[in-house]
Design a protein around this motif. Structure first.
Motif, PDB file in Angstrom:
ATOM      1  N   ASP A 225      21.202  65.012  81.263  1.00 28.01           N
ATOM      2  CA  ASP A 225      22.044  65.169  80.090  1.00 28.01           C
ATOM      3  C   ASP A 225      21.297  65.987  79.022  1.00 28.01           C
ATOM      4  OD1 ASP A 225      22.455  63.061  77.339  1.00 28.01           O
ATOM      5  OD2 ASP A 225      23.964  64.481  78.041  1.00 28.01           O
ATOM      6  N   SER A 226      22.050  66.829  78.267  1.00 30.31           N
ATOM      7  CA  SER A 226      21.415  67.743  77.303  1.00 30.31           C
ATOM      8  C   SER A 226      20.356  67.076  76.437  1.00 30.31           C
ATOM      9  CB  SER A 226      22.469  68.340  76.375  1.00 30.31           C
ATOM     10  OG  SER A 226      23.545  68.831  77.087  1.00 30.31           O
ATOM     11  N   ARG A 227      20.749  65.983  75.785  1.00 28.44           N
ATOM     12  CA  ARG A 227      19.831  65.333  74.842  1.00 28.44           C
ATOM     13  C   ARG A 227      18.627  64.745  75.551  1.00 28.44           C
ATOM     14  NH1 ARG A 227      24.872  64.249  72.351  1.00 28.44           N
ATOM     15  NH2 ARG A 227      24.913  65.220  70.310  1.00 28.44           N
ATOM     16  N   GLN A 228      18.912  64.209  76.724  1.00 25.91           N
ATOM     17  CA  GLN A 228      17.838  63.588  77.484  1.00 25.91           C
ATOM     18  C   GLN A 228      16.786  64.640  77.869  1.00 25.91           C
ATOM     19  OE1 GLN A 228      19.441  61.905  81.061  1.00 25.91           O
ATOM     20  NE2 GLN A 228      17.415  61.942  82.006  1.00 25.91           N
ATOM     21  N   VAL A 229      17.268  65.836  78.284  1.00 24.98           N
ATOM     22  CA  VAL A 229      16.355  66.917  78.662  1.00 24.98           C
ATOM     23  C   VAL A 229      15.506  67.327  77.469  1.00 24.98           C
ATOM     24  CG1 VAL A 229      16.275  69.358  79.309  1.00 24.98           C
ATOM     25  CG2 VAL A 229      17.703  67.791  80.585  1.00 24.98           C
ATOM     26  N   ILE A 230      16.155  67.442  76.299  1.00 23.04           N
ATOM     27  CA  ILE A 230      15.412  67.831  75.099  1.00 23.04           C
ATOM     28  C   ILE A 230      14.330  66.797  74.808  1.00 23.04           C
ATOM     29  CG2 ILE A 230      15.591  68.270  72.625  1.00 23.04           C
ATOM     30  CD1 ILE A 230      18.520  69.132  73.184  1.00 23.04           C
ATOM     31  N   GLY A 231      14.704  65.532  74.899  1.00 22.62           N
ATOM     32  CA  GLY A 231      13.749  64.456  74.662  1.00 22.62           C
ATOM     33  C   GLY A 231      12.572  64.531  75.613  1.00 22.62           C
ATOM     34  N   GLU A 232      12.875  64.735  76.898  1.00 26.28           N
ATOM     35  CA  GLU A 232      11.808  64.800  77.895  1.00 26.28           C
ATOM     36  C   GLU A 232      10.882  65.981  77.644  1.00 26.28           C
ATOM     37  OE1 GLU A 232      13.431  64.814  81.850  1.00 26.28           O
ATOM     38  OE2 GLU A 232      14.484  62.934  81.492  1.00 26.28           O
ATOM     39  N   LEU A 233      11.488  67.120  77.268  1.00 25.55           N
ATOM     40  CA  LEU A 233      10.688  68.317  77.011  1.00 25.55           C
ATOM     41  C   LEU A 233       9.682  68.048  75.905  1.00 25.55           C
ATOM     42  CD1 LEU A 233      13.232  71.272  77.057  1.00 25.55           C
ATOM     43  CD2 LEU A 233      11.316  70.920  78.558  1.00 25.55           C
ATOM     44  N   TYR A 234      10.141  67.367  74.845  1.00 29.12           N
ATOM     45  CA  TYR A 234       9.240  67.096  73.728  1.00 29.12           C
ATOM     46  C   TYR A 234       8.210  66.045  74.083  1.00 29.12           C
ATOM     47  CZ  TYR A 234      10.694  70.297  70.203  1.00 29.12           C
ATOM     48  OH  TYR A 234      10.881  71.456  69.494  1.00 29.12           O
ATOM     49  N   ALA A 235       8.638  65.090  74.905  1.00 31.92           N
ATOM     50  CA  ALA A 235       7.690  64.059  75.323  1.00 31.92           C
ATOM     51  C   ALA A 235       6.554  64.683  76.132  1.00 31.92           C
ATOM     52  CB  ALA A 235       8.408  62.993  76.139  1.00 31.92           C
ATOM     53  N   ASP A 236       6.922  65.697  76.978  1.00 32.75           N
ATOM     54  CA  ASP A 236       5.915  66.357  77.814  1.00 32.75           C
ATOM     55  C   ASP A 236       5.225  67.510  77.100  1.00 32.75           C
ATOM     56  OD1 ASP A 236       6.935  64.668  79.619  1.00 32.75           O
ATOM     57  OD2 ASP A 236       7.703  66.181  81.013  1.00 32.75           O
ATOM     58  N   ARG A 237       5.726  67.847  75.924  1.00 32.83           N
ATOM     59  CA  ARG A 237       5.248  69.029  75.202  1.00 32.83           C
ATOM     60  C   ARG A 237       5.293  70.268  76.089  1.00 32.83           C
ATOM     61  NH1 ARG A 237       4.648  70.112  70.977  1.00 32.83           N
ATOM     62  NH2 ARG A 237       5.260  68.584  69.462  1.00 32.83           N
ATOM     63  N   ALA A 238       6.409  70.447  76.778  1.00 29.66           N
ATOM     64  CA  ALA A 238       6.560  71.589  77.682  1.00 29.66           C
ATOM     65  C   ALA A 238       6.945  72.805  76.865  1.00 29.66           C
ATOM     66  CB  ALA A 238       7.617  71.286  78.734  1.00 29.66           C
ATOM     67  N   THR A 239       5.965  73.394  76.186  1.00 30.94           N
ATOM     68  CA  THR A 239       6.247  74.457  75.214  1.00 30.94           C
ATOM     69  C   THR A 239       6.887  75.689  75.842  1.00 30.94           C
ATOM     70  OG1 THR A 239       3.927  74.909  75.443  1.00 30.94           O
ATOM     71  CG2 THR A 239       4.651  73.983  73.350  1.00 30.94           C
ATOM     72  N   GLN A 240       6.646  75.901  77.157  1.00 24.00           N
ATOM     73  CA  GLN A 240       7.220  77.116  77.767  1.00 24.00           C
ATOM     74  C   GLN A 240       8.743  77.076  77.763  1.00 24.00           C
ATOM     75  OE1 GLN A 240       5.917  74.608  79.374  1.00 24.00           O
ATOM     76  NE2 GLN A 240       6.416  74.540  81.548  1.00 24.00           N
ATOM     77  N   PHE A 241       9.323  75.882  77.632  1.00 24.20           N
ATOM     78  CA  PHE A 241      10.785  75.769  77.630  1.00 24.20           C
ATOM     79  C   PHE A 241      11.373  75.722  76.220  1.00 24.20           C
ATOM     80  CE2 PHE A 241      10.291  74.036  82.022  1.00 24.20           C
ATOM     81  CZ  PHE A 241      11.045  75.016  82.628  1.00 24.20           C
ATOM     82  N   PHE A 242      10.513  75.595  75.206  1.00 24.67           N
ATOM     83  CA  PHE A 242      11.039  75.442  73.846  1.00 24.67           C
ATOM     84  C   PHE A 242      11.979  76.576  73.424  1.00 24.67           C
ATOM     85  CE2 PHE A 242       7.804  72.239  71.920  1.00 24.67           C
ATOM     86  CZ  PHE A 242       8.221  71.324  72.856  1.00 24.67           C
TER      87      PHE A 242
END
Lengths: 556, 292
Positions: A225-242
């Motif tokens: 889900d959109s929000r969930q993906v955003i949350g996970e990205l920030y949790a992992d600090r996956a900056t390449q996807f920011f």
């Protein structure tokens, strides 16, 4: 119900060991709006093509792909054509026939429907799309947005169960792109059609999508889900996807002290609610007219142009002055005459009235050889630049033409600076879009031009490459190059250009700094600007600006 | 679609033009041909007020004049000698033959001008799609490429001109060389793009079985009526023609130019065919103005 099911799918092109897709397991449910994102070359398009059997590229496929529980290869050919629709990236290339009506029934003809059935479907769908007036037009007369709508229409007439779209909006201007997305959203909501969309410009799609899939080098990195993906990205600090995230969501995650996943704003409305409204007196902007007697490199005075004697004027009293060393961007919708203005300033077309001066000299009176090497032009499709077999040969050739000394040395320097030295022996057609663009830029900069003209450089680019290009252009400007760019990417123009102008109805309607020009607009502005207007935070145009100017910055 | 003649089924129109072609080439009585030319001029006027005809007018006039003047000068067959022209006999027969040939050619030219504005593009293709479906499809696709290639070539020219490669300046060999390079770019670029076109065709089921073409035109009742009208008039006119009416003997000696009553009947049938578009348009006009 599961429509597609990919079971540990890997794929590699022939004669390479490299896997384009690595062990992908994914399912697409009936009625779902699935959005796939990722950098160019991450395997999104290949994955999408694997779902459409007729387009499966040649190569080694491991694992299995199921459609409705049955392996995709076991289905009858015509059934698969009917049930899975595919819309391509380029609006022009996928049009086959010379008349709109013939084009939309093309698929139905191939599948052997009766004329009665064709008429019935056409009548219904054309009405739904509201394009009755286009039926007797020629495809070459349509705008890009209309062409893409036509392509969508001709696929939908086959009544597919699932619609696959490969970057359908990348060649369109923002207004047309929005229209197409709205149409997709409507189809999904009203008919329950399953949609799989691959796209770079994800900003507004997060709010529409049921599920987001982010890919990187052939693997699915994030899914959900959109929000969930955003949350996970920030949790992992996956900056390449920011850069693929909506700006609102990024700001929320950066500025909110305790971000809640369910409350991440995805639309302008939600973002405004989060920041908090604050009525503010909007001041009509007074553009600072810089009447300083600067040295103009390009001057266009009262230029009139029409393509044919009886055709309407494309340029009307078009006036433009660009001082030396400026990064100037011109924005405007399709058909506003931007490209014509650019061509007139290049001397490719001769205006009926008015003067174009380059460095104070009248362009009409100059010979082509006089400006050779002084002005450079990076076209929308940089492939048109290359005549030779390799990038290196092309550069040598340019050097010979311009009679330059120390070509080899300069060539090395430029290729190094652009980070494309490894491509020098490649054929331009074997490079990716961004690479060809850099190579073409390196070639045209070889002659040390005074002025660079660029036409729509960000078309079809992923956000990361866009950022690289912007920084590259900025550094070129810093070293003294004058740049004249035509674009409809407002975010890009706002981030890097020094001065912007909006073109409307054949003339420049407004002209000023990006701040003066874009702040306060409804459509001709960035989404983040719309979201921050009349709020407690200062109005901004870009994410970077927000980070720099907003007051409370609590890191998470 | 359109009104009047544009709304008639393409097949009916095609039949009409075939009849007229026969008329122009079969009959050689000057009165017949003159009437045929006048009828076609009127038909052309009814299409667009003579716009298309105007463009062709200079060519048509010169061609007619040249044939009429040159034929008697180079050909001295015939018995009725008019005068001597630098030792060559100018005969009345050769003169008349020139007039007949010129009018016959003029009529065919006028026919094509009209055909061009009535059976434009797809209508003509639709007729051939019945006979040669594959060829018609191929032509349709090729036509689509013309504006596409044109646009790409302008783009290439814009870019290459700034590199110093142009077809408007320099020596002939330089120009030819730049032209070739640009065509080469156009070709490789277009081939690359055409891969996607092929994919798009495959994705929409091209080649997955028998193709059933979409039929955009429907034969209506009035189309059928007009067709039978044309057929009857044409058969009578054709039979008359084969029986020798409407024709004259020119060489070796000019025959009688007199028209018998049967000749006039064949003539009337021919005119009934030739003026058919005017009847259609006229009927439409009447309906517009006088129907309640």
């Amino acid at each position: 119900m599961e429509l597609f099911n990919l079971n540990h799918v890997s794929f590699s092109f022939p004669n390479t060991d490299q896997h384009v897709l690595k062990d992908i397991s994914l399912s697409v449910n009936e009625g779902e709006f699935l959005v796939m994102g990722g950098a160019s070359g991450s395997g999104k398009t290949t994955l999408l093509k694997l779902l459409k059997r007729e387009l499966t590229p040649t190569g080694k496929l491991e694992g299995e792909i199921f459609y409705k529980g049955k392996s995709i290869s076991e289905w009858e050919e015509r059934q698969m054509v009917k049930q899975v629709g595919y819309v391509f990236q380029d609006p022009d290339n996928q049009i086959i026939m010379d008349e709109v009506m013939q084009e939309i029934v093309f698929g139905l003809e191939n599948l052997g429907y009766s004329t009665f059935e064709m008429r019935k479907r056409v009548a219904e769908m054309v009405h739904f799309f509201g394009v009755e007036d286009l039926l007797n037009a020629k495809p070459s007369e349509l705008s890009g947005g209309q062409k893409q709508l036509l392509n969508l229409l001709s696929v939908l007439l086959m009544k597919p169960r699932v619609l696959l779209l490969d970057e359908p909006t990348s060649q369109l201007d923002p207004v047309a792109a929005k229209e197409l997305v709205l149409m997709l959203e409507r189809l999904n909501k009203e008919t329950g059609m399953t949609i799989v969309l691959v796209e770079h410009r994800l900003e507004e799609l997060y709010a529409v999508a049921d599920r987001i899939v982010l890919m990187e080098s052939g693997e699915v990195r994030y899914e959900g889900d959109s929000r969930q993906v955003i949350g996970e990205l920030y949790a992992d600090r996956a900056t390449q996807f920011f850069p693929y995230l909506p700006t609102f969501a990024r700001l929320y995650m950066e500025f909110e002290q305790k971000p809640i996943i369910a409350a991440i704003p995805l639309t302008v409305k939600e973002c405004k609610q989060w920041i908090g409204r604050e009525e503010r007196e909007t001041m009509p902007v007074e553009a600072q007219s810089n009447q300083l007697k600067e040295q103009w490199i390009l001057e266009m005075n009262d230029v009139f142009f029409q393509y044919q004697k009886k055709a309407p004027f494309v340029l009307k009293r078009f006036t433009l002055r660009i001082p030396k060393g400026q990064f100037f961007a011109m924005v405007g919708g399709n058909g506003s005459g931007k490209t014509t203005a650019l061509r007139a300033s290049l001397g490719s077309i001769k205006p009926q009235r008015g003067k174009v001066r380059l460095n104070g000299q009248d362009m009409k009176k100059m010979k082509d050889s006089e400006w050779l090497g002084k002005i450079a032009y990076l076209p929308q499709n940089p492939r048109t630049y290359f005549v030779q077999q390799t990038i290196e040969e092309e550069m040598q050739n340019v050097g010979e033409r311009l009679k330059l000394s120390n070509v080899t040395e300069r060539m090395h320097h430029l290729l190094e600076a652009f980070g494309i030295s490894h491509l020098r022996t490649r054929h331009p057609y074997d490079c990716s879009g961004g690479e060809v663009q850099k190579a073409a830029l390196a070639c045209i900069l070889l002659g040390e031009p005074e002025m660079l003209f660029i036409d729509e450089p960000t078309k079809g680019m992923d956000p990361v490459s866009k950022q690289h290009l912007g920084e590259l252009l900025y550094s070129l400007q810093q070293s003294g190059l004058t740049i004249f760019m035509v674009t409809h990417d407002i975010g890009f123009a706002a981030s890097y250009a020094e001065r912007c102008a909006m073109m409307f109805d054949g003339e420049i309607a407004a002209d000023g700094t990006p701040d003066e020009l874009f702040k306060g607009n409804y459509f001709y502005t960035t989404a983040i600007n719309r979201a921050t207007r009349e709020t407690k935070q200062p109005e901004v145009l870009t994410y970077e600006e927000a980070v720099a100017t907003w007051a409370v910055r609590e890191s998470i | 679609m359109g009104n009047g003649i544009q709304a008639i089924h393409p097949f009916v129109m095609f039949f009409y033009y075939m009849c007229l072609g026969f008329f122009a080439m079969f009959f050689n009585h000057p009165i017949f041909l003159l009437a045929g030319c006048l009828a076609l001029i009127a038909v052309n006027l009814s299409h667009d007020g003579g716009q298309a005809m105007k463009q062709w007018a200079p060519l048509m006039v010169t061609m007619t004049a040249l044939i009429i003047v040159i034929n008697p000068l180079i050909n001295s067959r015939g018995m009725h000698v008019w005068f001597d022209f630098f030792g060559k006999q100018v005969t009345f027969e050769a003169m008349l033959y020139g007039v007949v040939t010129a009018m016959s050619l003029l009529m065919i030219l006028l026919l094509f001008v009209s055909l061009n504005s009535v059976l434009n593009g797809n209508k003509l293709l639709y007729i051939f799609a019945r006979i040669l479906p594959r060829t018609a499809f191929l032509i349709m696709m090729s036509i689509r490429f013309v504006p596409l290639l044109k646009r790409r070539l302008t783009e290439i020219q814009d870019v290459q001109r700034l590199k110093g490669m142009t077809m408007t300046q320099g020596t002939l060999s330089e120009r030819a060389k730049s032209g070739m390079s640009m065509l080469q770019v156009l070709l490789s670029w277009s081939l690359e793009e055409a891969v996607e076109t092929a994919d798009s065709m495959k994705a929409r089921g091209y080649g997955s079985g028998t193709r059933r073409p979409y039929i955009p035109y429907r034969m209506t009742k009035s189309d059928r009526r007009w067709l039978s009208y044309l057929l009857v008039a044409f058969v009578m006119c054709g039979t008359g023609g084969f029986m020798g009416y409407g024709k004259i003997v020119i060489y070796p000696e000019l025959g009688l130019l007199h028209l018998s009553s049967l000749d006039w009947f064949v003539f009337a049938c021919g005119m009934a065919v030739a003026l058919f578009p005017l009847f259609v348009e006229g009927r439409e006009q009447l309906k517009w103005n006088y129907s309640i």
